[in-house]
Design a protein around this motif. Sequence first.
Motif, PDB file in Angstrom:
ATOM      1  N   THR A  40       0.832  -1.203   0.000  1.00 53.10           N
ATOM      2  CA  THR A  40       0.000   0.000   0.000  1.00 53.10           C
ATOM      3  C   THR A  40       0.868   1.255   0.000  1.00 53.10           C
ATOM      4  OG1 THR A  40      -1.734  -1.175   1.207  1.00 53.10           O
ATOM      5  CG2 THR A  40      -1.814   1.233   1.244  1.00 53.10           C
ATOM      6  N   TRP A  44       1.082   4.161  -2.792  1.00 52.56           N
ATOM      7  CA  TRP A  44       0.928   5.599  -2.548  1.00 52.56           C
ATOM      8  C   TRP A  44       2.018   6.396  -3.276  1.00 52.56           C
ATOM      9  CZ3 TRP A  44      -2.757   8.669  -1.158  1.00 52.56           C
ATOM     10  CH2 TRP A  44      -3.763   8.247  -0.290  1.00 52.56           C
ATOM     11  N   VAL A 360      -4.613   1.002  -5.480  1.00 51.00           N
ATOM     12  CA  VAL A 360      -5.519  -0.139  -5.359  1.00 51.00           C
ATOM     13  C   VAL A 360      -4.760  -1.444  -5.584  1.00 51.00           C
ATOM     14  CG1 VAL A 360      -7.527  -1.269  -6.398  1.00 51.00           C
ATOM     15  CG2 VAL A 360      -7.567   1.198  -5.957  1.00 51.00           C
ATOM     16  N   ILE A 363      -2.954  -2.250  -2.398  1.00 49.03           N
ATOM     17  CA  ILE A 363      -3.891  -2.671  -1.354  1.00 49.03           C
ATOM     18  C   ILE A 363      -4.304  -4.128  -1.560  1.00 49.03           C
ATOM     19  CG2 ILE A 363      -6.231  -2.319  -0.471  1.00 49.03           C
ATOM     20  CD1 ILE A 363      -5.817   0.687  -0.984  1.00 49.03           C
ATOM     21  N   ASP A 366      -1.419  -6.401  -0.551  1.00 46.09           N
ATOM     22  CA  ASP A 366      -1.302  -6.538   0.903  1.00 46.09           C
ATOM     23  C   ASP A 366      -2.393  -7.444   1.460  1.00 46.09           C
ATOM     24  OD1 ASP A 366       0.962  -4.987   1.102  1.00 46.09           O
ATOM     25  OD2 ASP A 366      -0.082  -3.158   1.687  1.00 46.09           O
TER      26      ASP A 366
END
Length: 400
Positions: A40, A44, A360, A363, A366
């Motif tokens: 994540t 970013w 996304v 995410i 993860d």
Amino acid sequence: MPIPPIVAALCLTEILSLAGAMFFPALQPIFEAEWMLSGTAAGWINGVYFAGYAAATPLLVGLTDRVDPRWIYLPSVLLAAVAMFLFATLAHGLWSAAALRLLAGVGLAGTYMPGLRALSDNVVGPRQSRYVTFYTASFSIGTAMSVYFAGVLMSAVGWRHAAWILGLGPLAAAAVFAVFVPRRTGEAASAPGTGRLDRRLVKAVVSNRDAMGYVLGYAVHCWELFGFRSWLVAFLVFCAGLQPGWSAPVSLQGVATAIMLLGVPASLLGNEGAMALGRRRAISVYMLVSGVVGATIGFTAGRSMALIIVLATVYGITVMLDSGALTAGLVASAEDKRRGATMALYSFCGFGMAFLAPLVFGIILDAAGHSVPGWGLAFASLGLTAMSGILWLRLVRGPA
């Protein structure tokens, strides 16, 4: 027929200005280890570059309707250089890296579409579509070279010195632009408007349904393209890690560079096919093919590296087939007096999605524990979203 000097100059500035664009994605596995980044967090840092672009675009690109693009381009390309120099000095983890990548994205906002506006101001007629595609294809060359030199320089001098060196590219772009791109003259230099996307102007742009079809198509294209490119090197590293006996004749950054470079002829040929077969029909076929590849490639992560590289190459080609065709369609369908505003909305939507896609993706990784199924689901989020562009192109169009 030879390429006009203005087109060649703008393509060169595009390539040079992008010297640092892919610096973080190219070296992401190194940063993940050094800064202990999660998927994540890496998403970013990857995505915030495009968030800077999307945030600055409504002002900077909209201004080109009333201000000579050179006065947008030159300060912005210098900002891109400064952002790389600061990254070399100040980046020490998630938040510092993200802030500096955000700044670099603002620099991109003031160079990519303003450069395209300078091209469309100076080149008109039936060949404009082809030259627009040359320019958009230069983006692929620039990002590919960014990946390659990031890897080479990292091995030679370390990543901080590499960032300093790559920051020289935007400075060279500024020099070429200042010398070879003429000042805007005549009526175009004093076009009316506020230079920003206010509500009334957005309403006028949105009412152009032909242009809006390309805007929405470009949005899902950018989701797929920049999600793929942001995570490509990390994906190759993950796959190679599952096969400890495998060795490559070149670095994985070199493999990624070759894949991105193949996007250049793909974009050119995709636009030629669109002109021959019908733009929307051709783009829909391109989106379907790339979407299918995207929805399946991640699930092959445990297979042989040869197969993975072949599939990544096919994806790198198919994901670029619609790139030039979408932008050429947008430029052709935009009203002259609102071309800058239309391009601003186009960029805002596209790079807004480019911000979200890498995030996304991370995410999902993860949540799935960075497993083969996790990579499969993350890539599927790219391919399935891209295929929705077929629907937007069909539903949002002007009267026949």
